[in-house]
Structure formats: C-alpha cells, structure tokens
Design an enzyme around this catalytic site. Sequence first.
Site, PDB file in Angstrom:
ATOM      1  N   GLU A   1     -33.789  19.137  49.896  1.00 22.01           N
ATOM      2  CA  GLU A   1     -33.734  18.008  49.121  1.00 22.01           C
ATOM      3  C   GLU A   1     -32.479  17.531  48.747  1.00 22.01           C
ATOM      4  O   GLU A   1     -31.900  17.850  47.633  1.00 22.01           O
ATOM      5  CB  GLU A   1     -34.362  18.120  47.823  1.00 22.01           C
ATOM      6  CG  GLU A   1     -35.983  18.695  48.127  1.00 22.01           C
ATOM      7  CD  GLU A   1     -36.881  18.232  46.948  1.00 22.01           C
ATOM      8  OE1 GLU A   1     -37.751  17.337  47.030  1.00 22.01           O
ATOM      9  OE2 GLU A   1     -36.457  18.461  45.769  1.00 22.01           O
TER      10      GLU A   1
ATOM     11  N   GLY B   1     -34.967  10.291  43.567  1.00 22.68           N
ATOM     12  CA  GLY B   1     -35.275   9.306  42.506  1.00 22.68           C
ATOM     13  C   GLY B   1     -34.307   8.142  42.640  1.00 22.68           C
ATOM     14  O   GLY B   1     -34.191   7.519  41.812  1.00 22.68           O
TER      15      GLY B   1
ATOM     16  N   GLU C   1     -33.329  19.226  39.793  1.00 19.63           N
ATOM     17  CA  GLU C   1     -33.174  19.129  38.400  1.00 19.63           C
ATOM     18  C   GLU C   1     -33.050  20.263  37.718  1.00 19.63           C
ATOM     19  O   GLU C   1     -32.545  20.312  36.585  1.00 19.63           O
ATOM     20  CB  GLU C   1     -34.607  18.066  38.130  1.00 19.63           C
ATOM     21  CG  GLU C   1     -34.336  16.840  38.501  1.00 19.63           C
ATOM     22  CD  GLU C   1     -35.377  16.090  38.915  1.00 19.63           C
ATOM     23  OE1 GLU C   1     -36.652  16.517  38.345  1.00 19.63           O
ATOM     24  OE2 GLU C   1     -35.490  15.205  39.961  1.00 19.63           O
TER      25      GLU C   1
ATOM     26  N   SER D   1     -37.068  10.579  47.784  1.00 22.12           N
ATOM     27  CA  SER D   1     -37.397   9.113  47.943  1.00 22.12           C
ATOM     28  C   SER D   1     -38.332   8.883  48.934  1.00 22.12           C
ATOM     29  O   SER D   1     -38.338   7.918  49.929  1.00 22.12           O
ATOM     30  CB  SER D   1     -36.206   8.312  47.771  1.00 22.12           C
ATOM     31  OG  SER D   1     -35.566   8.366  46.944  1.00 22.12           O
TER      32      SER D   1
ATOM     33  N   LYS E   1     -43.142  16.270  38.294  1.00 22.96           N
ATOM     34  CA  LYS E   1     -42.190  16.406  37.317  1.00 22.96           C
ATOM     35  C   LYS E   1     -42.552  16.042  35.771  1.00 22.96           C
ATOM     36  O   LYS E   1     -43.686  16.651  35.497  1.00 22.96           O
ATOM     37  CB  LYS E   1     -40.999  15.336  37.414  1.00 22.96           C
ATOM     38  CG  LYS E   1     -40.579  15.327  38.699  1.00 22.96           C
ATOM     39  CD  LYS E   1     -39.360  14.583  39.256  1.00 22.96           C
ATOM     40  CE  LYS E   1     -39.025  14.592  40.672  1.00 22.96           C
ATOM     41  NZ  LYS E   1     -37.624  14.071  40.967  1.00 22.96           N
TER      42      LYS E   1
ATOM     43  N   ASN F   1     -44.662  16.701  43.460  1.00 26.22           N
ATOM     44  CA  ASN F   1     -43.910  17.121  42.273  1.00 26.22           C
ATOM     45  C   ASN F   1     -43.884  15.944  41.213  1.00 26.22           C
ATOM     46  O   ASN F   1     -43.321  15.102  41.598  1.00 26.22           O
ATOM     47  CB  ASN F   1     -42.599  17.512  42.563  1.00 26.22           C
ATOM     48  CG  ASN F   1     -41.805  17.820  41.469  1.00 26.22           C
ATOM     49  OD1 ASN F   1     -42.420  18.116  40.450  1.00 26.22           O
ATOM     50  ND2 ASN F   1     -40.587  17.819  41.617  1.00 26.22           N
TER      51      ASN F   1
ATOM     52  N   HIS G   1     -35.720  23.554  42.127  1.00 33.64           N
ATOM     53  CA  HIS G   1     -35.613  22.176  42.311  1.00 33.64           C
ATOM     54  C   HIS G   1     -34.176  21.781  41.577  1.00 33.64           C
ATOM     55  O   HIS G   1     -33.536  22.259  40.696  1.00 33.64           O
ATOM     56  CB  HIS G   1     -36.729  21.501  41.445  1.00 33.64           C
ATOM     57  CG  HIS G   1     -36.733  20.129  41.836  1.00 33.64           C
ATOM     58  ND1 HIS G   1     -35.962  19.116  41.101  1.00 33.64           N
ATOM     59  CD2 HIS G   1     -37.375  19.371  42.742  1.00 33.64           C
ATOM     60  CE1 HIS G   1     -35.986  17.959  41.546  1.00 33.64           C
ATOM     61  NE2 HIS G   1     -37.107  18.096  42.619  1.00 33.64           N
TER      62      HIS G   1
HETATM   63  P1  PGA Z   1     -38.610  11.659  44.595  1.00 37.84           P
HETATM   64  O1  PGA Z   1     -38.357  13.208  44.069  1.00 37.84           O
HETATM   65  O2  PGA Z   1     -39.522  11.533  45.688  1.00 37.84           O
HETATM   66  O3  PGA Z   1     -38.835  10.849  43.391  1.00 37.84           O
HETATM   67  O4  PGA Z   1     -37.173  11.359  45.048  1.00 37.84           O
HETATM   68  C1  PGA Z   1     -38.507  14.056  45.078  1.00 37.84           C
HETATM   69  C2  PGA Z   1     -38.545  15.519  44.305  1.00 37.84           C
HETATM   70  O5  PGA Z   1     -37.544  15.435  43.360  1.00 37.84           O
HETATM   71  O6  PGA Z   1     -38.964  16.563  44.785  1.00 37.84           O
END
Ligand code: PGA
Length: 251
Positions: free
Chosen positions: A168, A174, A98, A214, A12, A10, A96
Amino acid sequence: MTRPKVIAGNWKMHNGPSATQGFFRDFEPEMPDAAVVLIVFPPALSFAAAVQSRRGRPEVELGVQNVFWEPKGAFTGEVSAAMAMAAGATYVLVGHSERRHVFGETDSEVTQKVQAVVKEGLVPVACVGETLAEREAGRVEEVILRQLDAILDGVDCLPGCRFMVAYEPVWAIGTGETATSDDARAAHAVLRSRLEAHLGIAEADKVPILYGGSVKPGNAGNLLATPGVDGVLVGGASLDAESFSQIVESV
Ligand code: PGA
C-alpha cells in the site's frame, strides 16, 4: 500455483454497528466463477454486529484492523489477538500505514504484532509501503524490503504459518491517486522475490500479495489483472455495499 483473488475491505474508523448491519443487508455481489476470498475489517466496536449480520453468508470472512501483542493486561484501549479470535475473527491487519504514520508504529512493533497474531492461529495481513518522499528519492525497494524483512526475520513460524502481504503506497491511500499497473507490478515483483528467497518457492507461493491505495470499481479490474497482484485491500470504496460489490464482480 494460481492463488484465489483476495478482495478485502478496510473500513477504518467508519461504519458503526447499525451501518454495519445495513452494509450486510445490501451487500449482494454476484460472485465471480473464479475462487475469491472476501474479507471485511470492521472497527472493533462493530465487530459483533458484523458477526451477527453475516450469518448465513459463509463467503464473507472477518478480520480486525489492529491488535496489541500482549494477550491481556493493563493496556487501556487495546484488544488482543486472543480476543479477536474469540470474537470470530480470522484475519488481522498489521502495520497499516495509518498505524505506522499516524500512531508511530515501528517495524519492530509490527513484527511483535504479527508474532502475536500467528501464535493465536489468526492470519496477519501485513502492510508495507513507501511515502511519496521515499518514492521520489528512489527508495521504494529499500523501504518495502526493510518493512517485509523485519517480519520475515522476526516471526518464528515463517515458513509454516498463513500470512498475507499488502503493498500500500502511502501516497495512494485515500488520495484518489492509484499506483499504475507498472508501479504495482514492480513493487509486487520485489516483494515476491524476497518471499521466495526467504521462505522457499513452495511456501512463498501460498502467500498472496494484495495492492491497496484508492482502489475503486473503475480501476479494480485493471489492478486485479496486473501480473503479481493477488487481490486488493480497499478502504473508502469498501464502505458502501454497492461499490464493494462492484469491486468483487470485477474479478
Ligand atoms: P483507500 O484506503 O482505498 O481509501 O485509499 C486503502 C487502505 O488504506 O487500506
């Protein structure tokens, strides 16, 4: 049933069209012997560049990061599932964290999006996960089941249509903090048993549950070996072709 491992990236709001071309130029993972489903979710404006750059690379499938539930109309800034389909997408990320926490998407909006996605014949990757406060309050199961149930109860082709779930935990996205194998195993078991209760064992068996938060080359092997983890949804470490290749190789 052994489900093929799914490795999804992903991006983003990263990797514009020329960075997207560069990624596909450099992305040459040594494909593992085991069956693997590889998916990249570029930003909408880089999608055409991804379609072009992946020509001749049938092992990489593409998805979009979000859609609106209406097929077309006066919805400035949005794209529809029909447009994603026409552009060459196979998958759509829905709900997601976010989208839920930065843009305020509710369970019912997530459900409407999943419905629009399956209606178009695309495969939703529906994300669920608890915040740190919810985890500390002992509410992991309640929160992820509420998010999953909204989808299972509200989407009329279930069982029947293709669908993936991504667990998640919001506190792991992140942040560099990954769920332990035990945390992931417990959450995946809760989700799997709800899928089985709702869809029946045979249909639930077709639904992969990915872990995200992460994931890096250094921890991907361990997470992918965790019972119940059918794949990983990778954010930051999927932007760079080399680290994403290493994650694929860790299957
Ligand atoms: P990250 O994001 O691997 O940077 O923690 C995962 C995601 O949001 O799908």
